[in-house]
Every structure is written in structure tokens, then in C-alpha cells.
Design a protein around this motif. Structure first.
Motif, PDB file in Angstrom:
ATOM      1  N   GLU A 144       0.812  -1.223   0.000  1.00 28.27           N
ATOM      2  CA  GLU A 144       0.000   0.000   0.000  1.00 28.27           C
ATOM      3  C   GLU A 144       0.846   1.275   0.000  1.00 28.27           C
ATOM      4  OE1 GLU A 144       0.687  -1.325   4.232  1.00 28.27           O
ATOM      5  OE2 GLU A 144       0.130  -2.302   2.356  1.00 28.27           O
ATOM      6  N   ASP A 145       2.178   1.150  -0.015  1.00 29.14           N
ATOM      7  CA  ASP A 145       3.046   2.321   0.161  1.00 29.14           C
ATOM      8  C   ASP A 145       3.706   2.825  -1.121  1.00 29.14           C
ATOM      9  OD1 ASP A 145       2.470   2.366   2.827  1.00 29.14           O
ATOM     10  OD2 ASP A 145       4.358   1.451   3.489  1.00 29.14           O
ATOM     11  N   TRP A 146       3.417   2.221  -2.277  1.00 32.15           N
ATOM     12  CA  TRP A 146       4.125   2.628  -3.494  1.00 32.15           C
ATOM     13  C   TRP A 146       3.889   4.095  -3.843  1.00 32.15           C
ATOM     14  CZ3 TRP A 146       8.097   0.119  -5.055  1.00 32.15           C
ATOM     15  CH2 TRP A 146       8.190  -1.268  -4.819  1.00 32.15           C
ATOM     16  N   THR A 147       2.669   4.581  -3.657  1.00 32.48           N
ATOM     17  CA  THR A 147       2.380   5.989  -3.984  1.00 32.48           C
ATOM     18  C   THR A 147       3.224   6.922  -3.129  1.00 32.48           C
ATOM     19  OG1 THR A 147       0.142   5.522  -4.735  1.00 32.48           O
ATOM     20  CG2 THR A 147       0.571   7.757  -3.984  1.00 32.48           C
ATOM     21  N   ALA A 148       3.252   6.674  -1.820  1.00 29.55           N
ATOM     22  CA  ALA A 148       4.009   7.543  -0.909  1.00 29.55           C
ATOM     23  C   ALA A 148       5.505   7.463  -1.177  1.00 29.55           C
ATOM     24  CB  ALA A 148       3.717   7.154   0.541  1.00 29.55           C
ATOM     25  N   VAL A 149       6.017   6.267  -1.433  1.00 28.77           N
ATOM     26  CA  VAL A 149       7.447   6.089  -1.676  1.00 28.77           C
ATOM     27  C   VAL A 149       7.848   6.794  -2.975  1.00 28.77           C
ATOM     28  CG1 VAL A 149       9.210   4.364  -2.248  1.00 28.77           C
ATOM     29  CG2 VAL A 149       7.673   3.986  -0.322  1.00 28.77           C
ATOM     30  N   TYR A 150       7.029   6.647  -4.014  1.00 31.72           N
ATOM     31  CA  TYR A 150       7.367   7.323  -5.271  1.00 31.72           C
ATOM     32  C   TYR A 150       7.286   8.840  -5.111  1.00 31.72           C
ATOM     33  CZ  TYR A 150       7.797   8.806 -10.032  1.00 31.72           C
ATOM     34  OH  TYR A 150       8.239   9.450 -11.168  1.00 31.72           O
ATOM     35  N   ASP A 151       6.260   9.333  -4.420  1.00 33.50           N
ATOM     36  CA  ASP A 151       6.135  10.778  -4.226  1.00 33.50           C
ATOM     37  C   ASP A 151       7.349  11.347  -3.484  1.00 33.50           C
ATOM     38  OD1 ASP A 151       3.816  11.280  -5.625  1.00 33.50           O
ATOM     39  OD2 ASP A 151       2.505  11.065  -3.885  1.00 33.50           O
ATOM     40  N   GLU A 152       7.844  10.594  -2.516  1.00 33.72           N
ATOM     41  CA  GLU A 152       9.004  11.054  -1.746  1.00 33.72           C
ATOM     42  C   GLU A 152      10.252  11.161  -2.633  1.00 33.72           C
ATOM     43  OE1 GLU A 152      11.697   9.288   1.882  1.00 33.72           O
ATOM     44  OE2 GLU A 152       9.540   8.941   1.971  1.00 33.72           O
ATOM     45  N   VAL A 153      10.507  10.143  -3.433  1.00 33.65           N
ATOM     46  CA  VAL A 153      11.709  10.163  -4.271  1.00 33.65           C
ATOM     47  C   VAL A 153      11.536  11.143  -5.440  1.00 33.65           C
ATOM     48  CG1 VAL A 153      11.148   8.206  -5.800  1.00 33.65           C
ATOM     49  CG2 VAL A 153      13.518   8.677  -5.224  1.00 33.65           C
ATOM     50  N   ARG A 154      10.311  11.312  -5.912  1.00 32.84           N
ATOM     51  CA  ARG A 154      10.032  12.276  -6.978  1.00 32.84           C
ATOM     52  C   ARG A 154      10.322  13.704  -6.501  1.00 32.84           C
ATOM     53  NH1 ARG A 154       5.682  15.206  -9.332  1.00 32.84           N
ATOM     54  NH2 ARG A 154       4.248  15.033  -7.594  1.00 32.84           N
ATOM     55  N   THR A 155       9.916  14.022  -5.286  1.00 31.54           N
ATOM     56  CA  THR A 155      10.202  15.334  -4.709  1.00 31.54           C
ATOM     57  C   THR A 155      11.708  15.547  -4.588  1.00 31.54           C
ATOM     58  OG1 THR A 155       8.127  15.284  -3.487  1.00 31.54           O
ATOM     59  CG2 THR A 155       9.816  16.787  -2.667  1.00 31.54           C
ATOM     60  N   ARG A 156      12.396  14.491  -4.175  1.00 34.47           N
ATOM     61  CA  ARG A 156      13.857  14.581  -4.008  1.00 34.47           C
ATOM     62  C   ARG A 156      14.559  14.837  -5.345  1.00 34.47           C
ATOM     63  NH1 ARG A 156      17.622   9.943  -1.097  1.00 34.47           N
ATOM     64  NH2 ARG A 156      19.640  10.721  -1.876  1.00 34.47           N
ATOM     65  N   VAL A 157      14.142  14.142  -6.402  1.00 34.67           N
ATOM     66  CA  VAL A 157      14.825  14.301  -7.689  1.00 34.67           C
ATOM     67  C   VAL A 157      14.579  15.687  -8.279  1.00 34.67           C
ATOM     68  CG1 VAL A 157      13.056  13.382  -9.275  1.00 34.67           C
ATOM     69  CG2 VAL A 157      15.440  13.054  -9.807  1.00 34.67           C
ATOM     70  N   LEU A 158      13.379  16.209  -8.131  1.00 40.15           N
ATOM     71  CA  LEU A 158      13.088  17.538  -8.691  1.00 40.15           C
ATOM     72  C   LEU A 158      13.897  18.611  -7.967  1.00 40.15           C
ATOM     73  CD1 LEU A 158       9.243  17.239  -9.297  1.00 40.15           C
ATOM     74  CD2 LEU A 158      11.114  16.833 -10.920  1.00 40.15           C
ATOM     75  N   LYS A 159      14.063  18.458  -6.662  1.00 35.85           N
ATOM     76  CA  LYS A 159      14.881  19.392  -5.885  1.00 35.85           C
ATOM     77  C   LYS A 159      16.349  19.284  -6.308  1.00 35.85           C
ATOM     78  CE  LYS A 159      16.045  20.594  -1.133  1.00 35.85           C
ATOM     79  NZ  LYS A 159      16.009  20.168   0.267  1.00 35.85           N
ATOM     80  N   ALA A 160      16.819  18.046  -6.517  1.00 33.87           N
ATOM     81  CA  ALA A 160      18.227  17.826  -6.863  1.00 33.87           C
ATOM     82  C   ALA A 160      18.600  18.470  -8.190  1.00 33.87           C
ATOM     83  CB  ALA A 160      18.516  16.327  -6.906  1.00 33.87           C
ATOM     84  N   TRP A 161      17.659  18.540  -9.124  1.00 30.96           N
ATOM     85  CA  TRP A 161      17.946  19.050 -10.460  1.00 30.96           C
ATOM     86  C   TRP A 161      17.454  20.485 -10.672  1.00 30.96           C
ATOM     87  CZ3 TRP A 161      21.038  16.874 -14.039  1.00 30.96           C
ATOM     88  CH2 TRP A 161      21.465  15.572 -13.767  1.00 30.96           C
ATOM     89  N   ALA A 162      17.082  21.183  -9.595  1.00 29.02           N
ATOM     90  CA  ALA A 162      16.503  22.523  -9.745  1.00 29.02           C
ATOM     91  C   ALA A 162      17.523  23.556 -10.230  1.00 29.02           C
ATOM     92  CB  ALA A 162      15.887  22.983  -8.416  1.00 29.02           C
ATOM     93  N   GLY A 163      18.783  23.401  -9.867  1.00 29.82           N
ATOM     94  CA  GLY A 163      19.801  24.400 -10.211  1.00 29.82           C
ATOM     95  C   GLY A 163      20.277  24.290 -11.655  1.00 29.82           C
TER      96      GLY A 163
END
Length: 198
Positions: free
Chosen positions: A79-98
Motif C-alpha cells: 500500500e506504500d508505493w504511492t508515498a514512496v514514489y512521491d518522496e523520491v520524486r520530490t527529491r529528484v526535482l529538488k536535486a535538479w533545480a539548479g
């Protein structure tokens, strides 16, 4: 620098992650053991790879060694795939913002390339696996054709040879049916066929 290399892939990648997240939200636990167009993956393994691949490119964007990141994740509850993907998706977008990430050389599985080329490659991978997942789930959401067009252009540029060796994580090119949409053309270029639902 050719025209494709001049394109900023970040807005496209952001949309690709939004599309993947919307699709992952539709996955029901009873679908996790179902087949996918990646014949060696069931739906659970495909989700594991989508999360793992996203984590890998997040680490690359943060300046770390993405090749040290296993491209699959373990131990995620059904039941956690949505939350896990959202967490890593947020991380990747932040990492590539610059903007500096776009030109800096980074190491990815296919070599050392500028950041924009690495992220474009991960657009291709994510959009392809989103089609895989959509095909597995019976197409519960409408997919964005522009994302497939970007991914297909990238695939044709980085994998121009229709014959692939065992080091390439995609199979030989298949022929797409006449009038196929961009997703079906992308799938065929990367050696995938729709599931046979007969």
C-alpha cells in the motif's frame, strides 16, 4: 550543441514524474503480481525499478555516485508505493533545480555525459516504464503524448541501432503498427510489445 541538447529536460521530466505518480496511485494490491511488457518484471518489480531509477538520478543530481545506487528498491509495503514514489520524486526535482546541473558532467550507466543529457535519458526511461505500467493496468489514465514524443526522439538519438547487444537494457527494435501513437512507437523502438490480453 545540437537542438535536442539545447532543450531543458527539467520541465518534461517534472511532467513525466507527475504522470507516473498519477498512474501509480491507481495500482491495486491484487495487480502487483500481474505481468508487464518487461517480460522479466511483474508489476511490483516494475514499481521497484521505477522508484530505484528515480532515486539513482536524484543522487546523480545531488552530486553523488548514482551508479552506487541499486536501480530497484526492496521492502516497500503493497500500500506504500504511492508515498514512496512521491518522496523520491520530490527529491529528484529538488536535486535538479539548479541550472548548473545541466552542463556539469555526471556519470550514468551509459557513460559520462552533461547533466541535461543524463536527465533526458531518464525521461526516456521513466516515460517508457510508465507505458509499461499503464499497459499492465489496462490504461487507467490517459497518457500525455508530448512526453512520448520527447522520449521517442531521445531513444532514436541515443539508441539509433535497431540491433542491441546484451549490455543494452532494451531489446532490438520491433516494428510498430501503421498509425501507432507515440507511446506505441516508443515501446516498439525499445523492443516492447503490448500485453496479449486474449
Amino acid at each position: 550543441m545540437n537542438a535536442m541538447n539545447a532543450i531543458d529536460p527539467r520541465p518534461v521530466y517534472t511532467r513525466a514524474t507527475e504522470q507516473a505518480a498519477a498512474l501509480i496511485k491507481t495500482v491495486r494490491p491484487e495487480q502487483l503480481a500481474g505481468p508487464t511488457p518487461c517480460t522479466e518484471f511483474d508489476v511490483r518489480t516494475l514499481l521497484s525499478h521505477m522508484v530505484g531509477g528515480t532515486l539513482r538520478i536524484a543522487v546523480v543530481g545531488e552530486g553523488g555516485d548514482g551508479l552506487a545506487v541499486h536501480p530497484f528498491v526492496d521492502g516497500v509495503a503493497d500500500e506504500d508505493w504511492t508515498a514512496v514514489y512521491d518522496e523520491v520524486r520530490t527529491r529528484v526535482l529538488k536535486a535538479w533545480a539548479g541550472d548548473e546541473r545541466m552542463e556539469a558532467p555526471v556519470r550514468v550507466p551509459w557513460g559520462e555525459v552533461p547533466g541535461r543529457a543524463a536527465l533526458s535519458g531518464y525521461v526516456m526511461e521513466l516515460v517508457t516504464h510508465t507505458w509499461d505500467l499503464s499497459e499492465s493496468l489496462g490504461h487507467p489514465v490517459e497518457l500525455d503524448p508530448e512526453l512520448a514524443e520527447f522520449a521517442l526522439a531521445t531513444a532514436r538519438r541515443v539508441l539509433p541501432d535497431p540491433q542491441r547487444d546484451e549490455q543494452t537494457p532494451f531489446a532490438d527494435v520491433l516494428s510498430a503498427p501503421e498509425g501507432a501513437d507515440a507511446y506505441r512507437q516508443l515501446a516498439a523502438w525499445l523492443g516492447r510489445s503490448p500485453l496479449n490480453r486474449a
